[in-house]
Design an enzyme around this catalytic site. Structure first.
Site, mmCIF file in Angstrom:
data_model
loop_
_atom_site.group_PDB
_atom_site.id
_atom_site.type_symbol
_atom_site.label_atom_id
_atom_site.label_comp_id
_atom_site.label_asym_id
_atom_site.label_seq_id
_atom_site.Cartn_x
_atom_site.Cartn_y
_atom_site.Cartn_z
ATOM 1 C CB VAL A 79 -0.873 -0.235 1.529
ATOM 2 C CG1 VAL A 79 -1.880 1.446 1.571
ATOM 3 C CG2 VAL A 79 -1.432 -1.300 1.362
ATOM 4 C CB VAL A 81 -0.475 7.534 -1.257
ATOM 5 C CG1 VAL A 81 -0.734 8.646 -2.060
ATOM 6 C CG2 VAL A 81 -1.664 6.374 -1.325
ATOM 7 N NE ARG A 88 -2.685 16.116 -3.352
ATOM 8 C CZ ARG A 88 -2.434 16.435 -4.846
ATOM 9 N NH1 ARG A 88 -2.996 16.892 -5.798
ATOM 10 N NH2 ARG A 88 -0.957 17.250 -4.635
ATOM 11 N N GLY A 89 -6.395 12.074 0.686
ATOM 12 C CA GLY A 89 -7.576 11.053 0.568
ATOM 13 C C GLY A 89 -7.455 9.971 -0.050
ATOM 14 C CB VAL A 90 -4.354 8.947 -2.453
ATOM 15 C CG1 VAL A 90 -4.154 7.863 -3.430
ATOM 16 C CG2 VAL A 90 -4.483 9.933 -3.300
ATOM 17 C CG LEU A 91 -4.447 5.092 2.826
ATOM 18 C CD1 LEU A 91 -3.750 3.479 2.433
ATOM 19 C CD2 LEU A 91 -3.854 5.313 3.945
ATOM 20 C CB SER A 115 4.129 0.439 7.237
ATOM 21 O OG SER A 115 3.260 1.755 7.163
ATOM 22 C CD GLU A 116 3.955 6.126 9.771
ATOM 23 O OE1 GLU A 116 3.834 6.492 10.893
ATOM 24 O OE2 GLU A 116 3.466 6.582 8.972
ATOM 25 C CE1 TYR A 120 -3.762 0.175 5.754
ATOM 26 C CE2 TYR A 120 -2.059 -0.295 7.190
ATOM 27 C CZ TYR A 120 -2.132 -0.412 5.857
ATOM 28 O OH TYR A 120 -1.393 0.511 4.816
ATOM 29 C CG PHE A 400 1.702 -10.331 4.470
ATOM 30 C CD1 PHE A 400 0.278 -9.605 3.903
ATOM 31 C CD2 PHE A 400 1.452 -11.175 5.803
ATOM 32 C CE1 PHE A 400 -0.703 -9.383 4.969
ATOM 33 C CE2 PHE A 400 0.127 -11.477 6.300
ATOM 34 C CZ PHE A 400 -0.641 -10.644 6.006
HETATM 35 C C1 LIG Z 1 0.557 6.223 4.958
HETATM 36 C C2 LIG Z 1 -0.074 5.920 3.306
HETATM 37 C C3 LIG Z 1 -0.586 5.753 2.213
HETATM 38 C C4 LIG Z 1 -1.701 7.586 3.432
HETATM 39 O O1 LIG Z 1 -2.078 8.018 2.448
HETATM 40 P P1 LIG Z 1 -2.526 9.792 1.990
HETATM 41 O O2 LIG Z 1 -3.315 9.513 1.185
HETATM 42 O O3 LIG Z 1 -1.962 9.938 2.194
HETATM 43 O O4 LIG Z 1 -4.027 9.105 3.122
HETATM 44 P P2 LIG Z 1 -5.737 10.066 3.397
HETATM 45 O O5 LIG Z 1 -4.948 11.170 2.557
HETATM 46 O O6 LIG Z 1 -5.872 9.111 2.470
HETATM 47 O O7 LIG Z 1 -5.749 9.710 4.350
HETATM 48 C C5 LIG Z 1 -7.060 9.324 5.389
HETATM 49 C C6 LIG Z 1 -6.641 9.121 6.847
HETATM 50 O O8 LIG Z 1 -5.636 8.976 7.342
HETATM 51 C C7 LIG Z 1 -4.662 9.718 7.803
HETATM 52 N N1 LIG Z 1 -3.706 9.140 7.516
HETATM 53 C C8 LIG Z 1 -3.043 8.567 6.390
HETATM 54 N N2 LIG Z 1 -1.973 8.433 6.977
HETATM 55 C C9 LIG Z 1 -1.603 8.400 8.304
HETATM 56 C C10 LIG Z 1 -0.823 7.527 8.916
HETATM 57 N N3 LIG Z 1 0.959 7.806 8.608
HETATM 58 N N4 LIG Z 1 -0.561 8.110 10.348
HETATM 59 C C11 LIG Z 1 -1.567 8.507 10.730
HETATM 60 N N5 LIG Z 1 -2.297 8.918 9.996
HETATM 61 C C12 LIG Z 1 -2.546 8.830 8.650
HETATM 62 C C13 LIG Z 1 -4.836 10.946 7.411
HETATM 63 O O9 LIG Z 1 -4.252 12.135 8.056
HETATM 64 C C14 LIG Z 1 -6.480 10.959 7.542
HETATM 65 O O10 LIG Z 1 -7.540 10.730 8.084
HETATM 66 P P3 LIG Z 1 -8.541 11.539 8.420
HETATM 67 O O11 LIG Z 1 -9.500 10.576 7.466
HETATM 68 O O12 LIG Z 1 -9.007 11.703 9.501
HETATM 69 O O13 LIG Z 1 -9.240 12.563 7.153
HETATM 70 C C15 LIG Z 1 0.970 6.680 2.881
HETATM 71 O O14 LIG Z 1 1.873 8.268 3.229
HETATM 72 C C16 LIG Z 1 2.222 6.483 2.414
HETATM 73 O O15 LIG Z 1 2.022 5.891 0.985
HETATM 74 N N6 LIG Z 1 2.677 6.236 3.300
HETATM 75 C C17 LIG Z 1 4.535 5.024 3.255
HETATM 76 C C18 LIG Z 1 4.301 4.375 2.891
HETATM 77 C C19 LIG Z 1 3.062 3.024 4.174
HETATM 78 O O16 LIG Z 1 3.546 3.275 4.970
HETATM 79 N N7 LIG Z 1 2.263 2.686 3.526
HETATM 80 C C20 LIG Z 1 1.495 1.614 4.666
HETATM 81 C C21 LIG Z 1 2.107 0.056 3.794
HETATM 82 S S1 LIG Z 1 1.580 -0.907 5.170
#
Ligand SMILES: CC(C)(COP(=O)(O)OP(=O)(O)OC[C@H]1O[C@@H](n2cnc3c(N)ncnc32)[C@H](O)[C@@H]1OP(=O)(O)O)[C@@H](O)C(=O)NCCC(=O)NCCS
Length: 400
Positions: A79, A81, A88-91, A115-116, A120, A400
């Site tokens: 996963v 972005v 911006r809400g992509v996740l 990862s953090e 989730y 995984f």
């Molecule tokens: C984690 C990741 C996928 C989030 O993507 P994103 O598009 O920025 O997330 P969104 O904008 O859709 O956020 C959705 C919500 O989650 C929260 N959120 C997203 N990432 C977060 C994080 N790392 N820590 C805390 N909150 C987070 C946002 O603030 C948002 O909250 P809201 O619904 O209250 O507004 C992105 O930061 C990333 O690619 N990180 C590095 C790779 C990684 O860790 N991937 C996960 C592998 S398990």
């Protein structure tokens, strides 16, 4: 923004780049081939903005051991972005599309390694198992009780390992929840193969035979080092699994006795691993616990009906689930089956808390202490715990 499954290798590659913005070098053709072989393009969602891919989220098609059996499970992976498009809400869009797809495919549960820890929970995943690292000084690695040795450990080739290790893994799946089934490709690509970039510390493969049967195996790496001319070498256990207590103790005795090593390290060890009672000095293993597998009930009714329970009795849940609204409302669990009910709710909780309780690692009493469940009928917590309790604890030995 559009989110949909990838249609070809090119889309898959660009979606995979989402996670590779953060981990390691840009994947070459061989790495892409392996990922596409294990995930499949159709199980990789890509997020498009103005025709450009800005994120990806994949799923391994798994079967996961649950109390008393095994269920189809979406193993969420890769996963990511693109950093240019974060927050911006992509996740969120990808999670919505992925969960809808998992539901449509009839997989009652999803699971992942986070990862953090902050990402989730909002999508309905709860911490469903614990694990930790140990670093055992070899001079503190004796067992506490006399141990009668049995069997013989021998080094095996990659091809032998792919034949000999899976039955032991299946024995683990029958004993522990949280273990996913592995295909032969998975064994080859992810478990026994030494990737080119790790050639300096090749994976060493050993099998323990007792009575002409392979009953345990280990995959490990060794790194030589000196400090003040004294060996500081380490042995890193990638995976050590036994089909029964004797075999587990034997394979660990082997790993702990490899000459010249100063420390034996292992990660992903469950808190109830037998090692802690085998070792004379478990304190010196310096166990550090952290969250392991997270579980999401994608179909609450099918997931609850798909596991076994220990006690008799029934309980009525009021489930809140903003991301998968089809789960919302009241469910009665009785006789091992969960169905819709109009009876008064006895426990109210979010779906992520139910995910935490699902494999037996987190009790409802613990959830209440953390204010994650509300007891609406006296005694319901105790009844739910009597039903859900499951030992041994879940153990997912591979990230995984
Ligand atoms: C984690 C990741 C996928 C989030 O993507 P994103 O598009 O920025 O997330 P969104 O904008 O859709 O956020 C959705 C919500 O989650 C929260 N959120 C997203 N990432 C977060 C994080 N790392 N820590 C805390 N909150 C987070 C946002 O603030 C948002 O909250 P809201 O619904 O209250 O507004 C992105 O930061 C990333 O690619 N990180 C590095 C790779 C990684 O860790 N991937 C996960 C592998 S398990």
């Amino acid at each position: 923004m559009e989110v949909r499954p990838c249609r070809d290798r090119d889309e898959f590659t660009r979606a995979l780049y989402g996670i590779f913005q953060y981990f390691g070098p840009t994947p070459g053709d061989d790495v892409i081939d392996r990922w596409i072989g294990l995930v499949g393009a159709e199980r990789m969602h890509a997020a498009f903005e103005d025709g450009e891919i800005v994120g990806g989220a994949g799923v391994f098609t798994f079967d996961l051991s649950v109390p008393g059996g095994s269920l189809p499970c979406a193993g969420v992976t890769v996963v990511g972005v693109y950093p240019t498009h974060r927050r911006r809400g992509v996740l969120r869009e990808m999670m919505d599309a992925q969960l809808a797809d998992i539901h449509e495919r009839g997989e009652p549960i999803a699971a992942l390694w986070a990862s953090e820890e902050t990402i989730y929970g909002r999508f309905g995943y709860g911490i469903a198992s614990w694990c930790g690292d140990v670093a055992i000084p070899r001079d503190r690695s004796a067992f506490g009780r006399p141990f009668e040795r049995r069997g013989q450990v021998r080094a095996v080739t990659v091809d032998e390992a792919v034949e000999l290790f899976p039955p032991v893994w299946e024995a683990l799946r029958a004993q522990r929840t949280g273990v996913f089934a592995r295909t032969e490709t998975w064994w080859r690509e992810r478990v026994v193969r030494t990737p080119d970039e790790q050639k300096a510390t090749p994976k060493r493969l050993v099998a323990l035979e007792i009575d002409d049967e392979v009953q345990a195996y280990a995959v490990y790496e060794t790194t030589a080092a000196f400090e003040g001319f004294v060996s500081n070498a380490k042995l890193d256990v990638v995976e050590a699994v036994g089909a029964n207590p004797q075999a587990t103790a034997e394979i660990w005795r082997y790993l702990l006795d490899v000459d010249w090593m100063a420390t034996i390290n292992a990660a992903l060890i469950p808190p109830d691993h037998p090692l802690f009672l085998l070792l004379a000095n478990p304190r010196h293993a310096r166990f550090k616990r952290h969250d392991a597998l997270w579980v999401r009930l994608v179909d609450v009714g099918a997931a609850l009906s798909g596991r076994a329970y220990t006690g008799e009795g029934s309980v009525v849940f009021e489930v809140a689930d903003a991301t998968c609204p089809w789960n919302e409302g009241r469910w009665k669990l009785e006789g091992g089956t969960a169905s819709r009910t109009d009876e008064p709710a006895e426990l109210a909780l979010d779906v992520d808390a139910l995910g935490s309780a699902y494999l037996g690692a987190v009790s409802f009493a613990q959830l209440r202490e953390a204010m994650r469940v509300e007891e609406l009928a006296e005694g319901a917590i105790g009844r739910a715990d009597a039903l859900f309790e499951w030992r041994p604890l879940p153990w997912c030995p591979e990230i995984f």
